[in-house]
Design a protein around this motif. Structure first.
Motif, PDB file in Angstrom:
ATOM      1  N   TYR A 622       0.835  -1.191   0.000  1.00 62.33           N
ATOM      2  CA  TYR A 622       0.000   0.000   0.000  1.00 62.33           C
ATOM      3  C   TYR A 622       0.879   1.253   0.000  1.00 62.33           C
ATOM      4  O   TYR A 622       0.684   2.180  -0.786  1.00 62.33           O
ATOM      5  CB  TYR A 622      -0.877   0.052   1.262  1.00 62.33           C
ATOM      6  CG  TYR A 622      -2.073  -0.846   1.297  1.00 62.33           C
ATOM      7  CD1 TYR A 622      -2.612  -1.413   0.146  1.00 62.33           C
ATOM      8  CD2 TYR A 622      -2.705  -1.124   2.516  1.00 62.33           C
ATOM      9  CE1 TYR A 622      -3.729  -2.234   0.214  1.00 62.33           C
ATOM     10  CE2 TYR A 622      -3.816  -1.939   2.592  1.00 62.33           C
ATOM     11  CZ  TYR A 622      -4.318  -2.508   1.444  1.00 62.33           C
ATOM     12  OH  TYR A 622      -5.424  -3.315   1.509  1.00 62.33           O
ATOM     13  N   VAL A 623       1.821   1.275   0.951  1.00 59.53           N
ATOM     14  CA  VAL A 623       2.640   2.468   1.155  1.00 59.53           C
ATOM     15  C   VAL A 623       3.616   2.664   0.002  1.00 59.53           C
ATOM     16  O   VAL A 623       3.837   3.791  -0.471  1.00 59.53           O
ATOM     17  CB  VAL A 623       3.381   2.379   2.503  1.00 59.53           C
ATOM     18  CG1 VAL A 623       4.308   3.579   2.684  1.00 59.53           C
ATOM     19  CG2 VAL A 623       2.390   2.287   3.650  1.00 59.53           C
ATOM     20  N   ARG A 624       4.203   1.594  -0.468  1.00 58.56           N
ATOM     21  CA  ARG A 624       5.200   1.737  -1.536  1.00 58.56           C
ATOM     22  C   ARG A 624       4.552   2.098  -2.894  1.00 58.56           C
ATOM     23  O   ARG A 624       5.166   2.784  -3.708  1.00 58.56           O
ATOM     24  CB  ARG A 624       5.990   0.430  -1.685  1.00 58.56           C
ATOM     25  CG  ARG A 624       6.897   0.116  -0.505  1.00 58.56           C
ATOM     26  CD  ARG A 624       8.120   0.997  -0.504  1.00 58.56           C
ATOM     27  NE  ARG A 624       8.986   0.688   0.659  1.00 58.56           N
ATOM     28  CZ  ARG A 624       9.379   1.593   1.537  1.00 58.56           C
ATOM     29  NH1 ARG A 624       8.980   2.853   1.412  1.00 58.56           N
ATOM     30  NH2 ARG A 624      10.165   1.259   2.520  1.00 58.56           N
ATOM     31  N   GLY A 736       2.760   7.365   1.052  1.00 49.21           N
ATOM     32  CA  GLY A 736       2.678   6.685  -0.234  1.00 49.21           C
ATOM     33  C   GLY A 736       2.633   7.676  -1.378  1.00 49.21           C
ATOM     34  O   GLY A 736       2.407   8.885  -1.192  1.00 49.21           O
ATOM     35  N   PRO A 737       2.809   7.218  -2.591  1.00 49.46           N
ATOM     36  CA  PRO A 737       2.815   8.119  -3.750  1.00 49.46           C
ATOM     37  C   PRO A 737       1.556   8.961  -3.877  1.00 49.46           C
ATOM     38  O   PRO A 737       1.584  10.056  -4.444  1.00 49.46           O
ATOM     39  CB  PRO A 737       2.981   7.154  -4.933  1.00 49.46           C
ATOM     40  CG  PRO A 737       3.630   5.943  -4.352  1.00 49.46           C
ATOM     41  CD  PRO A 737       3.106   5.821  -2.957  1.00 49.46           C
ATOM     42  N   ARG A 738       0.417   8.472  -3.392  1.00 48.74           N
ATOM     43  CA  ARG A 738      -0.842   9.203  -3.529  1.00 48.74           C
ATOM     44  C   ARG A 738      -1.287   9.827  -2.203  1.00 48.74           C
ATOM     45  O   ARG A 738      -2.469  10.114  -1.987  1.00 48.74           O
ATOM     46  CB  ARG A 738      -1.924   8.276  -4.072  1.00 48.74           C
ATOM     47  CG  ARG A 738      -1.530   7.562  -5.364  1.00 48.74           C
ATOM     48  CD  ARG A 738      -2.722   7.114  -6.158  1.00 48.74           C
ATOM     49  NE  ARG A 738      -3.468   8.268  -6.691  1.00 48.74           N
ATOM     50  CZ  ARG A 738      -4.638   8.173  -7.336  1.00 48.74           C
ATOM     51  NH1 ARG A 738      -5.183   6.956  -7.510  1.00 48.74           N
ATOM     52  NH2 ARG A 738      -5.251   9.226  -7.789  1.00 48.74           N
ATOM     53  N   GLY A 809      -5.593   1.789  -1.530  1.00 47.45           N
ATOM     54  CA  GLY A 809      -4.711   1.579  -0.382  1.00 47.45           C
ATOM     55  C   GLY A 809      -5.499   1.132   0.833  1.00 47.45           C
ATOM     56  O   GLY A 809      -6.558   0.498   0.707  1.00 47.45           O
ATOM     57  N   GLY A 810      -5.010   1.464   2.031  1.00 43.63           N
ATOM     58  CA  GLY A 810      -5.692   1.083   3.255  1.00 43.63           C
ATOM     59  C   GLY A 810      -4.843   1.348   4.482  1.00 43.63           C
ATOM     60  O   GLY A 810      -3.759   1.944   4.399  1.00 43.63           O
ATOM     61  N   PRO A 811      -5.304   0.893   5.634  1.00 43.30           N
ATOM     62  CA  PRO A 811      -4.541   1.111   6.869  1.00 43.30           C
ATOM     63  C   PRO A 811      -3.368   0.135   6.957  1.00 43.30           C
ATOM     64  O   PRO A 811      -3.388  -0.940   6.349  1.00 43.30           O
ATOM     65  CB  PRO A 811      -5.567   0.820   7.960  1.00 43.30           C
ATOM     66  CG  PRO A 811      -6.469  -0.206   7.347  1.00 43.30           C
ATOM     67  CD  PRO A 811      -6.561   0.160   5.878  1.00 43.30           C
ATOM     68  N   TYR A 812      -2.343   0.524   7.696  1.00 39.48           N
ATOM     69  CA  TYR A 812      -1.244  -0.410   7.959  1.00 39.48           C
ATOM     70  C   TYR A 812      -0.879  -0.370   9.446  1.00 39.48           C
ATOM     71  O   TYR A 812      -1.041   0.647  10.113  1.00 39.48           O
ATOM     72  CB  TYR A 812      -0.037  -0.147   7.070  1.00 39.48           C
ATOM     73  CG  TYR A 812       0.670   1.186   7.213  1.00 39.48           C
ATOM     74  CD1 TYR A 812       1.840   1.300   7.974  1.00 39.48           C
ATOM     75  CD2 TYR A 812       0.203   2.333   6.566  1.00 39.48           C
ATOM     76  CE1 TYR A 812       2.517   2.501   8.079  1.00 39.48           C
ATOM     77  CE2 TYR A 812       0.880   3.537   6.665  1.00 39.48           C
ATOM     78  CZ  TYR A 812       2.038   3.632   7.431  1.00 39.48           C
ATOM     79  OH  TYR A 812       2.709   4.826   7.536  1.00 39.48           O
ATOM     80  N   ASN A 818       7.227  -1.520  10.740  1.00 44.43           N
ATOM     81  CA  ASN A 818       8.571  -1.994  11.042  1.00 44.43           C
ATOM     82  C   ASN A 818       9.320  -2.381   9.774  1.00 44.43           C
ATOM     83  O   ASN A 818      10.505  -2.070   9.601  1.00 44.43           O
ATOM     84  CB  ASN A 818       8.502  -3.183  12.004  1.00 44.43           C
ATOM     85  CG  ASN A 818       9.836  -3.499  12.634  1.00 44.43           C
ATOM     86  OD1 ASN A 818      10.530  -2.614  13.136  1.00 44.43           O
ATOM     87  ND2 ASN A 818      10.223  -4.764  12.609  1.00 44.43           N
ATOM     88  N   VAL A 819       8.646  -3.034   8.845  1.00 51.14           N
ATOM     89  CA  VAL A 819       9.288  -3.408   7.584  1.00 51.14           C
ATOM     90  C   VAL A 819       9.698  -2.161   6.812  1.00 51.14           C
ATOM     91  O   VAL A 819      10.820  -2.052   6.293  1.00 51.14           O
ATOM     92  CB  VAL A 819       8.338  -4.277   6.734  1.00 51.14           C
ATOM     93  CG1 VAL A 819       8.929  -4.509   5.336  1.00 51.14           C
ATOM     94  CG2 VAL A 819       8.063  -5.606   7.423  1.00 51.14           C
ATOM     95  N   LEU A 820       8.801  -1.191   6.740  1.00 48.12           N
ATOM     96  CA  LEU A 820       9.081   0.038   5.992  1.00 48.12           C
ATOM     97  C   LEU A 820      10.289   0.780   6.554  1.00 48.12           C
ATOM     98  O   LEU A 820      11.151   1.255   5.804  1.00 48.12           O
ATOM     99  CB  LEU A 820       7.854   0.949   6.021  1.00 48.12           C
ATOM    100  CG  LEU A 820       6.625   0.448   5.259  1.00 48.12           C
ATOM    101  CD1 LEU A 820       5.378   1.231   5.660  1.00 48.12           C
ATOM    102  CD2 LEU A 820       6.849   0.548   3.747  1.00 48.12           C
TER     103      LEU A 820
END
Length: 965
Positions: A622-624, A736-738, A809-812, A818-820
């Protein structure tokens, strides 16, 4: 035996047997009235012991109150008040108090002297943990905790006053009355259930009427004054900096907290804590029935209880004669008065032995007779109570809590407080070395009047007329002869133990204390310390002033941890903190996990997800690739305002914040005073004198304390104020890009990259609600953090998530977060764990050389900038499908996985769906110089052994172009 009709009585139990008592009187008085003299067993030898005193200094009569989860061990029977249904149990005895199997220790006493454990249990070494220590621990100790959770209530409170009067005896009452009449805001605290001190225990008149009636009248006057607070059952336990005092209040009443711990802040204080009587060392002076003379007088006069039918008095001062006279007047038989002083002419209706001493006692479970050696020879006296007075020690303890030392006065053979030992504290009455009632009244009034004048009041002193009897004493510490002469009854220390200590060259009073354990029991040697010092002084050929005293430390009486930490049981210790988005996250089936004190969503599963990894990978994407929403309200938020706000931040951060422009954000690093990293975060300048700084979730409280310390102690010259606003604002990351597209659907005014460049901040409107927007990123993507007052948090979160879903997208949750951040090499407290420096983290360039800051000098120590230190690197899995794990240790590729070969450790690890491999952050010796090297990672706990390549810690978009937009 009771001397008068007690009126109302209640029934309580002692070791399961019913006992009658008067409500409010101490358990010790009720037991004595019922003919029970055996109340406990001694610590080491399990010798029979009875009550010695009538106050909080009691060393012998320690009991357990209650049963089950509510049982409270090591309570002094002299302080526990009788009430209906009270359950009291003796302790340190098995199978029963009268028949204690461990009394066999007493037969072994020649082998169990002071320091025996230092020499006896040395061989074989392996036996210490397997045999010696378990056996000793089983045999030692006094009361026992139940091991169950304590459901009792405790409270804490704060109070402020102009004058704190500590002790409500004659000096304390006059001090409070004099200051209170002048208009001073007074707190009068006394540890007894009834105020009046020794005036309740003596047969004397004040202003032509019995002392107890005078006390009642003074208390009525004090209660009528609106500026005076009376606090009975409240022991001031310690004196601390800046006029702060700890106090423990015992609360009586159904459904009330058992204790309340007070922090009292007073402009001035006066110590009127009185004096504690001491004993004399003579053979077998610990039998039940041997008591201090003042205590015997107290039980007779105040509670109408005779501790014995035939009482003998032994002393070296005039106060012993007072005990004999008062007891005789109460109708108690006086078997004899023994005075160690030879040059006395005493006329009395009972035998008087001058120049005498007690040289032996008899009676295993209770005193039956004593042997007296005097000028006329030797005599055996049949007696069941021996009242001993070796003199009075002013209660100097509180005056020594800031490392002050008392001074010796030969005329009273006792230590008295040094002037100004505690800033703002004056001393009056018996603890000032004034032992007559008239002198105590005068001392209390004059000291209080002087304090009132200093505070700007105009006091008037009116003194009542009272007894002005002189106090005479001849020091007499130990009787000659054989037999064990007990000094510290609570820890079974004898004069022989002190002699062994001196022979072993433990001649310092502090060394003797630790070698013999003298004064180290719950009573802290209140009735034995001076006697022990005198014995040591005689053994070493020094005077008592040269021998000195041990260190007095708070608390003055034992304080339960539950009282000091009131409110800290269960959820009070670790309260549940929920974000404003909590219910929305739970409704989305997100597993909630603890993060510090907060509960945060781990991930947001969708229908068909079979593992957390599947959900996590989707949220990272989503974020990437699109946009994600994450609640970051748990980050600490601290508002800093004032003309010197920028200067304060320059002092606490390694980099300069004063040059930050309004409307901009800067990353910052904080060091501890030892040069290690405390925390990182951002500082946003909202106005010329207004900053908002953020901290990591885990360190929010620590950073707040750190800032307060810096402001109040290190830089009090700076005009700045700080306040935690973590709970005031709900804050959400939109990444994120958007991200900008999503925000423009909720903001009142559209934003562009030109208006809101990277690291910009400012005010925005969201549906008419005033909020804040920060363009910062913890993911490496174009990202913003939007903040609104907490009451709007849930609504905004739901709206942001709904809009994100429409965009794809959505919530994370925390897993994706942590991965990001690992992909971008960003830090959390996994890396900022308290043992890393800016140099270790690759952030040495952030420690400005152009200004001073906390920890700057310490951070430059050679050992903290050694290239061979373990320094931050990235790790990339070499073997396909083999994971990296946090907590694993690192070794050279072909080295054996043992401690000697340890090269570092892994702090964070994850699977990166972006890079399709396992990544990790680690600290490796000489790390940045080892990029490209393959090393071995071993996690013994999880059974993982694999290879990893050392690389730069920033794995994704190292140039940072995506975050800048």
């Amino acid at each position: 035996m009771r001397l008068r009709n007690p009126g109302q009585t209640v029934t309580f139990s002692f070791d399961g047997k019913p006992v009658q008592g008067v409500p409010g009187e101490p358990v010790a008085a009720a037991l004595l009235a019922s003919g029970i003299r055996l109340m406990g067993r001694s610590f080491k030898y399990h010798r029979p012991r009875g009550v010695l005193t009538a106050g909080s200094e009691e060393p012998n009569a320690l009991v357990t109150v209650g049963r089950g989860a509510a049982q409270d061990p090591n309570q002094r029977a002299t302080m526990v008040e009788v009430s209906e249904g009270l359950e009291v149990f003796s302790q340190n005895a098995w199978p029963s108090l009268r028949h204690d199997a461990l009394a066999v220790n007493d037969l072994l006493s020649p082998f169990l002297g002071a320091g025996f454990y230092y020499k006896t249990f040395m061989w074989p070494a392996s036996f210490w943990e397997r045999l010696y220590e378990p056996v000793i621990r089983r045999a030692a100790g006094l009361g026992r905790l139940s091991g169950k959770a304590n459901a009792d209530l405790y409270e804490k409170a704060f109070a402020f006053c102009d004058l704190l009067v500590i002790g409500a005896g004659p000096a304390g009452l006059m001090a409070a009355l004099t200051a209170g009449r002048a208009g001073v805001d007074v707190i009068l605290a006394d540890e007894d259930s009834a105020m009046g001190g020794r005036l309740l225990r003596e047969v004397e008149d004040v202003d032509g009427r019995p002392a107890a009636l005078w006390v009642a009248d003074v208390l009525a006057q004090l209660r009528a004054l609106p500026n005076v607070r009376l606090m009975p059952r409240t022991t001031v336990t310690g004196a601390y900096d800046q006029g702060t005092y700890g106090a423990l209040e015992r609360i009586v009443g159904a459904d009330a907290p058992g204790e309340c711990f007070w922090r009292i802040v007073a402009k001035r204080s006066v110590l009127c804590a009185g004096a504690l009587e001491r004993s004399i060392a003579f053979p077998d002076n610990d039998r039940p029935g041997i008591m201090l003379a003042g205590a015997v007088r107290a039980y007779v006069t105040r509670w109408g209880v005779a501790p014995g039918r035939s009482v003998t008095v032994f002393g070296n001062n005039d106060d012993a004669h007072r005990t004999a006279r008062d007891l005789a007047a109460a109708g108690i038989k006086i078997a004899g008065l023994i005075d160690a002083r030879a040059d006395l002419a005493v006329s009395a209706d009972y035998p008087v032995f001058t120049g005498g001493s007690v040289t032996a006692t008899a009676g295993r479970l209770g005193l039956t007779s004593i042997t007296v050696t005097h000028q006329g020879g030797t005599r055996v006296i049949q007696t069941d109570c021996l009242a001993v007075s070796g003199g009075w020690n002013p209660s100097v303890h509180l005056t020594c809590h800031m490392n002050g030392r008392p001074q010796w006065r030969e005329d009273i053979a006792a230590f008295v407080p040094m002037p100004d030992a505690i800033p703002g504290m004056a001393v009056a009455g018996a603890c000032h070395g004034v032992f007559d009632t008239q002198g105590c009244l005068r001392d209390g009034a004059e000291v209080a009047a002087a304090i009132a004048r200093d505070l700007g009041f105009a006091p008037e002193v009116t003194l009542p007329v009272a007894e002005a009897r002189a106090y005479a004493i001849a020091p007499f510490w130990e009787t000659p002869g054989k037999g064990r002469k007990w000094v510290d009854l609570q820890n079974d220390v004898t004069t022989k133990d002190i002699a062994i200590s001196a022979q072993e060259n433990m001649r310092s009073v502090e060394h003797m204390k630790r070698y013999t354990t003298q004064g180290m029991a719950p009573d802290q040697g209140k009735s034995s310390n001076v006697l022990a010092l005198a014995v040591l002084a005689d053994l070493t050929g020094r005077g008592i002033p040269e021998t000195g005293t041990t260190t007095f430390r708070p608390p003055f009486v034992p304080v339960s941890i539950a009282a000091m930490g009131a409110g800290g049981q269960g959820k009070g210790f670790a309260p549940t903190r929920l974000m404003t988005s909590h219910h929305a996250s739970v409704a989305a089936r997100a597993p909630m996990i603890e993060a510090g004190l907060w509960y945060r969503p781990s991930y947001f599963p969708l229908e068909g997800d079979v593992s957390w990894r599947q959900s996590c990978d989707r949220e990272v994407n989503y974020v990437r690739n699109v946009v994600g929403v994450c609640d970051v309200s748990t980050l600490g938020k601290i508002d800093v305002q004032g003309p010197d706000a920028a200067a304060l931040l320059d002092f606490v951060y390694t980099n300069r914040m004063s040059t930050l422009k309004v409307g901009r954000v800067r990353y910052g690093l904080m060091l501890r005073e030892d040069g290690f990293v405390m925390d990182d975060g951002t500082a946003a300048r909202l106005g010329p004198d207004h900053f908002v700084i953020t901290t990591t979730t885990a360190a929010a409280g620590q950073v707040m304390r750190h800032l307060e310390f810096a402001r109040q102690v290190l830089r009090p010259d700076l005009d700045a104020r700080i306040v935690s606003v973590t709970d005031h604002w709900a804050q959400f990351a939109v990444a994120g890009p958007r991200a900008q597209v999503l925000l423009n659907t909720v903001l009142d005014e559209q934003i562009t990259d030109e208006d809101w460049p990277f690291m910009a901040c400012g005010a925005v409107g969201i549906g008419g609600v005033a909020g804040r927007l920060f363009r910062i990123s913890f993911s490496g993507e174009t990202a913003y953090e939007i903040a609104v007052p907490a009451r709007y948090g849930e609504s905004l979160f739901r709206q942001l998530v709904a809009q994100a879903r429409t965009l794809g997208g959505g919530p994370y949750g925390l897993e994706a977060l942590n991965v990001l951040r690992i992909e971008k090499g960003l830090l959390t407290h996994a890396e900022l764990h308290g043992r890393t420096t800016a140099y270790d983290l690759g952030l040495a360039g952030m420690v400005s050389a152009q200004k001073d800051c906390i920890g700057q000098a310490a951070a430059r120590r050679p050992g903290l900038v050694d290239p061979m230190r373990e320094r931050l690197v990235g790790l990339r899995a070499v073997e396909e499908g083999r994971r990296l794990t946090a907590g694993a240790h690192l070794f050279a590729k072909d080295a054996k996985a043992v401690t000697a070969n340890d090269q570092g450790y892994v702090t964070s690890a994850c699977y990166s769906p972006t890079l399709d491999c396992y990544l990790g952050l680690a600290f490796v010796k000489n790390g940045p110089e080892r990029y490209g090297e393959v090393i071995r990672m071993v996690d013994h706990l999880r059974g993982v052994d694999t290879l990893a390549e050392v690389c730069h810690p920033v794995f994704f978009d190292p140039e940072g172009g995506r975050a800048r937009g």
